[in-house]
Enzyme design. Sequence first.
Site, PDB file in Angstrom:
ATOM      1  N   ASP A  10      39.121  38.673  36.615  1.00 38.89           N
ATOM      2  CA  ASP A  10      38.369  38.623  37.870  1.00 38.89           C
ATOM      3  C   ASP A  10      38.765  37.353  38.611  1.00 38.89           C
ATOM      4  O   ASP A  10      38.561  36.244  38.099  1.00 38.89           O
ATOM      5  CB  ASP A  10      36.878  38.626  37.548  1.00 38.89           C
ATOM      6  CG  ASP A  10      35.985  38.638  38.779  1.00 38.89           C
ATOM      7  OD1 ASP A  10      36.475  38.355  39.886  1.00 38.89           O
ATOM      8  OD2 ASP A  10      34.779  38.926  38.615  1.00 38.89           O
ATOM      9  N   ILE A  11      39.317  37.483  39.795  1.00 36.32           N
ATOM     10  CA  ILE A  11      39.800  36.311  40.519  1.00 36.32           C
ATOM     11  C   ILE A  11      38.666  35.344  40.844  1.00 36.32           C
ATOM     12  O   ILE A  11      38.878  34.126  40.928  1.00 36.32           O
ATOM     13  CB  ILE A  11      40.560  36.723  41.800  1.00 36.32           C
ATOM     14  CG1 ILE A  11      41.362  35.522  42.337  1.00 36.32           C
ATOM     15  CG2 ILE A  11      39.622  37.298  42.850  1.00 36.32           C
ATOM     16  CD1 ILE A  11      42.364  35.892  43.400  1.00 36.32           C
ATOM     17  N   ASN A  24      40.644  40.028  56.175  1.00 40.00           N
ATOM     18  CA  ASN A  24      41.055  40.835  57.321  1.00 40.00           C
ATOM     19  C   ASN A  24      41.069  39.942  58.559  1.00 40.00           C
ATOM     20  O   ASN A  24      40.603  38.797  58.523  1.00 40.00           O
ATOM     21  CB  ASN A  24      40.140  42.048  57.516  1.00 40.00           C
ATOM     22  CG  ASN A  24      38.682  41.659  57.661  1.00 40.00           C
ATOM     23  OD1 ASN A  24      38.333  40.827  58.495  1.00 40.00           O
ATOM     24  ND2 ASN A  24      37.819  42.259  56.838  1.00 40.00           N
ATOM     25  N   VAL A  33      38.805  42.598  47.227  1.00 40.47           N
ATOM     26  CA  VAL A  33      38.828  41.188  46.857  1.00 40.47           C
ATOM     27  C   VAL A  33      38.032  40.357  47.859  1.00 40.47           C
ATOM     28  O   VAL A  33      37.285  39.439  47.485  1.00 40.47           O
ATOM     29  CB  VAL A  33      40.282  40.678  46.767  1.00 40.47           C
ATOM     30  CG1 VAL A  33      40.330  39.163  46.646  1.00 40.47           C
ATOM     31  CG2 VAL A  33      41.007  41.312  45.582  1.00 40.47           C
ATOM     32  N   ASP A  34      38.190  40.680  49.145  1.00 39.19           N
ATOM     33  CA  ASP A  34      37.484  39.954  50.207  1.00 39.19           C
ATOM     34  C   ASP A  34      35.976  39.979  49.975  1.00 39.19           C
ATOM     35  O   ASP A  34      35.293  38.939  49.968  1.00 39.19           O
ATOM     36  CB  ASP A  34      37.836  40.588  51.552  1.00 39.19           C
ATOM     37  CG  ASP A  34      37.454  39.730  52.748  1.00 39.19           C
ATOM     38  OD1 ASP A  34      37.041  38.578  52.551  1.00 39.19           O
ATOM     39  OD2 ASP A  34      37.585  40.224  53.883  1.00 39.19           O
ATOM     40  N   GLY A 120      45.816  46.791  47.871  1.00 40.14           N
ATOM     41  CA  GLY A 120      44.612  47.589  47.690  1.00 40.14           C
ATOM     42  C   GLY A 120      44.442  48.601  48.800  1.00 40.14           C
ATOM     43  O   GLY A 120      45.288  49.487  48.992  1.00 40.14           O
TER      44      GLY A 120
END
Length: 278
Positions: A10-11, A24, A33-34, A120
């Site tokens: 998990d980042i 974005n 992820v964002d 993604g």
Amino acid sequence: MVTVRAVHGDITQQRVDAIVNAANRAMRGGGGVDGAIHRAGGPAILDDCIARFPHGLQTGDAGWTTAGSLTAQWVVHTVGPNHAAGERDRALLESCYRRALEVADELGARSVAFPLISAGIYAWPLNDAIDAAVTTIARTPTRVDEVRLVSFSPDTHRRVQAQTLRLFPPATAPDSVGRLFEADPTPWGLRGDTYLWLVLRAEFATTPRPGDARELEAMIRAVADAIVGHSLAHADDALYVVEFDPGHGMSAGSVLPSWWNDRGIPFLIDRFHEARAT
């Protein structure tokens, strides 16, 4: 020189100076992820995005905010090209990695965790997304010491790991099995054989060499068979390993069992005997 390694996890949990967010253009949070980074870091990240980027951020560019509640000190936001919407200039994708490292240098970050940008919901072809990440980081001058390429999916991680080892092989310990892989055999087999060689080198980087050649062969075969999902000793035709395929053309990802049986493993056994004699 920067050290690059593939990480499965998990980042948002990475203990690094800076986490890279695949944002974005609006810079107001999103999915994938964002969204995960904004949720884990809390509202401070969005507040900083609004303050620093009132008009958003252009595709291929990068900028930073606080990391809020994350263990990292900063979030470096970068906007990847949306392949699904027709943004297919690879230079924009490469710019994301280059600009993110430039921003990290400006901040003084020495460790950075990247996701696989645009792979993604933006639907950039996976193999090319991985190649763009690894090759761009390799070409970009930076003061960052450690880069982690973090994948949540185990299948994606295996692909990223194979391509990372291509340009950033780990150091091998003296008297390790991995040290036997330092010299390259000639001639090589198929393209997938070079990747399997590098993955085995990494797997055995700190494994002490066994007492005899038969034990060595058994160790190498067991790990190699697990990686390719088939017994090399009991296969005749080339075996396709998807994570070894960077999309570079004919024979990409193909492992040739006969090469390992007739050339690769005998070469390693010869190296073993040479090492014991010195």
